[in-house]
Scaffold this motif. Structure first.
Motif, PDB file in Angstrom:
ATOM      1  N   VAL A 138      -6.807  -8.180   5.414  1.00  0.00           N
ATOM      2  CA  VAL A 138      -7.574  -7.269   4.558  1.00  0.00           C
ATOM      3  C   VAL A 138      -7.487  -5.824   5.035  1.00  0.00           C
ATOM      4  O   VAL A 138      -7.701  -4.897   4.242  1.00  0.00           O
ATOM      5  CB  VAL A 138      -9.053  -7.703   4.483  1.00  0.00           C
ATOM      6  CG1 VAL A 138      -9.177  -9.029   3.770  1.00  0.00           C
ATOM      7  CG2 VAL A 138      -9.673  -7.782   5.874  1.00  0.00           C
TER       8      VAL A 138
ATOM      9  N   SER B  50      -4.965  -4.371   2.941  1.00  0.00           N
ATOM     10  CA  SER B  50      -5.048  -4.704   1.521  1.00  0.00           C
ATOM     11  C   SER B  50      -4.712  -3.471   0.684  1.00  0.00           C
ATOM     12  O   SER B  50      -5.107  -2.353   1.012  1.00  0.00           O
ATOM     13  CB  SER B  50      -6.461  -5.189   1.190  1.00  0.00           C
ATOM     14  OG  SER B  50      -6.658  -5.237  -0.207  1.00  0.00           O
ATOM     15  N   LEU B  51      -3.985  -3.677  -0.397  1.00  0.00           N
ATOM     16  CA  LEU B  51      -3.577  -2.552  -1.239  1.00  0.00           C
ATOM     17  C   LEU B  51      -4.755  -1.909  -1.961  1.00  0.00           C
ATOM     18  O   LEU B  51      -4.669  -0.759  -2.387  1.00  0.00           O
ATOM     19  CB  LEU B  51      -2.534  -3.007  -2.263  1.00  0.00           C
ATOM     20  CG  LEU B  51      -1.167  -3.401  -1.687  1.00  0.00           C
ATOM     21  CD1 LEU B  51      -0.229  -3.819  -2.810  1.00  0.00           C
ATOM     22  CD2 LEU B  51      -0.570  -2.247  -0.887  1.00  0.00           C
ATOM     23  N   LYS B  52      -5.866  -2.638  -2.071  1.00  0.00           N
ATOM     24  CA  LYS B  52      -7.045  -2.080  -2.722  1.00  0.00           C
ATOM     25  C   LYS B  52      -7.579  -0.903  -1.901  1.00  0.00           C
ATOM     26  O   LYS B  52      -7.922  -1.044  -0.738  1.00  0.00           O
ATOM     27  CB  LYS B  52      -8.129  -3.142  -2.860  1.00  0.00           C
ATOM     28  CG  LYS B  52      -9.361  -2.643  -3.606  1.00  0.00           C
ATOM     29  CD  LYS B  52     -10.408  -3.741  -3.746  1.00  0.00           C
ATOM     30  CE  LYS B  52     -11.631  -3.227  -4.490  1.00  0.00           C
ATOM     31  NZ  LYS B  52     -12.670  -4.275  -4.632  1.00  0.00           N
ATOM     32  N   GLY B  53      -7.617   0.258  -2.496  1.00  0.00           N
ATOM     33  CA  GLY B  53      -8.108   1.444  -1.819  1.00  0.00           C
ATOM     34  C   GLY B  53      -7.082   2.132  -0.935  1.00  0.00           C
ATOM     35  O   GLY B  53      -7.400   3.123  -0.265  1.00  0.00           O
TER      36      GLY B  53
ATOM     37  N   LYS C 253     -10.321  -0.533   7.629  1.00  0.00           N
ATOM     38  CA  LYS C 253      -9.020  -0.547   6.965  1.00  0.00           C
ATOM     39  C   LYS C 253      -8.107   0.389   7.756  1.00  0.00           C
ATOM     40  O   LYS C 253      -8.581   1.349   8.384  1.00  0.00           O
ATOM     41  CB  LYS C 253      -9.128  -0.061   5.517  1.00  0.00           C
ATOM     42  CG  LYS C 253      -9.947  -0.964   4.597  1.00  0.00           C
ATOM     43  CD  LYS C 253      -9.190  -2.225   4.263  1.00  0.00           C
ATOM     44  CE  LYS C 253      -9.962  -3.105   3.281  1.00  0.00           C
ATOM     45  NZ  LYS C 253      -9.993  -2.506   1.920  1.00  0.00           N
TER      46      LYS C 253
ATOM     47  N   TRP D  69      -5.760   2.285   6.367  1.00  0.00           N
ATOM     48  CA  TRP D  69      -5.205   3.352   5.535  1.00  0.00           C
ATOM     49  C   TRP D  69      -5.701   4.740   5.922  1.00  0.00           C
ATOM     50  O   TRP D  69      -4.922   5.693   5.950  1.00  0.00           O
ATOM     51  CB  TRP D  69      -5.513   3.075   4.068  1.00  0.00           C
ATOM     52  CG  TRP D  69      -4.988   1.767   3.596  1.00  0.00           C
ATOM     53  CD1 TRP D  69      -5.697   0.750   3.026  1.00  0.00           C
ATOM     54  CD2 TRP D  69      -3.626   1.302   3.666  1.00  0.00           C
ATOM     55  NE1 TRP D  69      -4.869  -0.305   2.738  1.00  0.00           N
ATOM     56  CE2 TRP D  69      -3.593   0.005   3.125  1.00  0.00           C
ATOM     57  CE3 TRP D  69      -2.437   1.863   4.151  1.00  0.00           C
ATOM     58  CZ2 TRP D  69      -2.425  -0.750   3.032  1.00  0.00           C
ATOM     59  CZ3 TRP D  69      -1.268   1.110   4.069  1.00  0.00           C
ATOM     60  CH2 TRP D  69      -1.273  -0.172   3.515  1.00  0.00           C
TER      61      TRP D  69
ATOM     62  N   PRO E 278     -15.807  -6.890   4.431  1.00  0.00           N
ATOM     63  CA  PRO E 278     -15.504  -5.865   3.425  1.00  0.00           C
ATOM     64  C   PRO E 278     -16.090  -4.522   3.838  1.00  0.00           C
ATOM     65  O   PRO E 278     -17.218  -4.458   4.319  1.00  0.00           O
ATOM     66  CB  PRO E 278     -16.198  -6.403   2.159  1.00  0.00           C
ATOM     67  CG  PRO E 278     -17.262  -7.329   2.657  1.00  0.00           C
ATOM     68  CD  PRO E 278     -16.736  -7.925   3.936  1.00  0.00           C
TER      69      PRO E 278
END
Length: 277
Positions: free
Chosen positions: A59, A62-65, A183, A185, A275
């Motif tokens: 996660v 994860s590409l989300k966000g 995350k 990113w 999350p």
């Protein structure tokens, strides 16, 4: 064993990417392509090895966000390094002489993209996450941040102070960005933005490396404490100050979001799977 397998997989991409960009460094467009390809392959390999060794969805990549995280992380990195340069220029120790080499700036975008992604996957994705699971957040932050600084002693114009400065400003700031978001990113964007500001925009040395001239033709002179000397502005006291401020802000956010893992063994957990809030 999961730490070893993850390190082997991601470090292999890191090494191959460095060899690839070194081979095409004189061609900026090829350097851009190879650097971006290295970044993409590194994320894919990281996701694959995490699935195989931890039996969970990765996660943290994860590409989300992903787009938003990389974008605002990059802008923040450019702004922070820009503040360092502005502080040095205010004292008259950074001077812009004109336009530099825009073509080289293109190649530097690729080189720094590959470096930012692979280094974040190694130090925050693999090392910090695993060490945090064993020791808690604060000890892991200090240990992996220190290692991140020490590895920069391998660079061409490395100094002990430069390595210490990197450990404090970057090792702390980038790790704290991961802790706050859970995350990869934002730290990837922050790392990338900081590096392209240093190299592709302001044409300074990056962590003691002899990087090509970027967008601006500029010169630096003055006390090493202000300019960073041969190590570059990352060895400046201004870089340390701004890095510490960013670290404090990110850790404050991490604490508010409940992302700080305590030292007490029964309370530890791998919160990378939580999350982000």
């Amino acid at each position: 064993m999961r730490l070893i397998w993850q390190l082997l997989a991601v470090v292999a991409v890191w090494i191959l990417g460095n060899l690839g960009t070194a081979a095409v460094k004189d061609n900026p467009w090829l350097a851009l392509v190879v650097g971006l390809l290295t970044a993409v392959v590194a994320v894919l390999v990281y996701g694959w090895v995490v699935r195989r060794t931890e039996h969970r969805a990765p996660v943290e990549v994860s590409l989300k966000g992903a787009g938003a995280g990389i974008s605002w992380g990059t802008l923040l990195g450019i702004a922070l390094f820009g503040a360092v340069i502005a502080s040095i220029a205010f004292l008259g120790d950074y001077t812009i002489n004109g336009l530099g080499t825009p073509a080289s700036a293109v190649g530097l975008l690729g080189i720094m993209a590959g470096a930012a992604v692979t280094e974040e996957l190694v130090f925050r994705g693999v090392l910090f996450r695993n060490v945090e699971h064993w020791t808690g957040t604060w000890i892991a932050l200090v240990l992996t941040g220190s290692l991140f600084g020490l590895i920069h002693l391998l660079n061409a114009n490395a100094t002990l102070w430069g390595a210490i400065a990197i450990a404090i400003e970057a090792g702390g700031m980038l790790t704290a960005a991961y802790i706050a978001t859970r995350k990869l990113w934002v730290p990837i964007g922050l790392h990338f933005g900081w590096n392209i500001a240093a190299s592709a925009i302001f044409s300074t040395k990056v962590s003691g490396s002899n990087t090509p001239q970027g967008l601006l033709d500029a010169t630096m002179s003055g006390p090493a404490l202000v300019t960073g000397g041969d190590f570059g502005p990352e060895g400046s006291v201004y870089a340390v100050v701004f890095g510490v401020v960013a670290t404090v802000v990110f850790m404050w956010l991490a604490h508010r979001r409940g992302h700080v893992v305590p030292v007490r063994r029964p309370a530890r957990a791998d919160v990378a799977a939580r999350p982000a809030r």
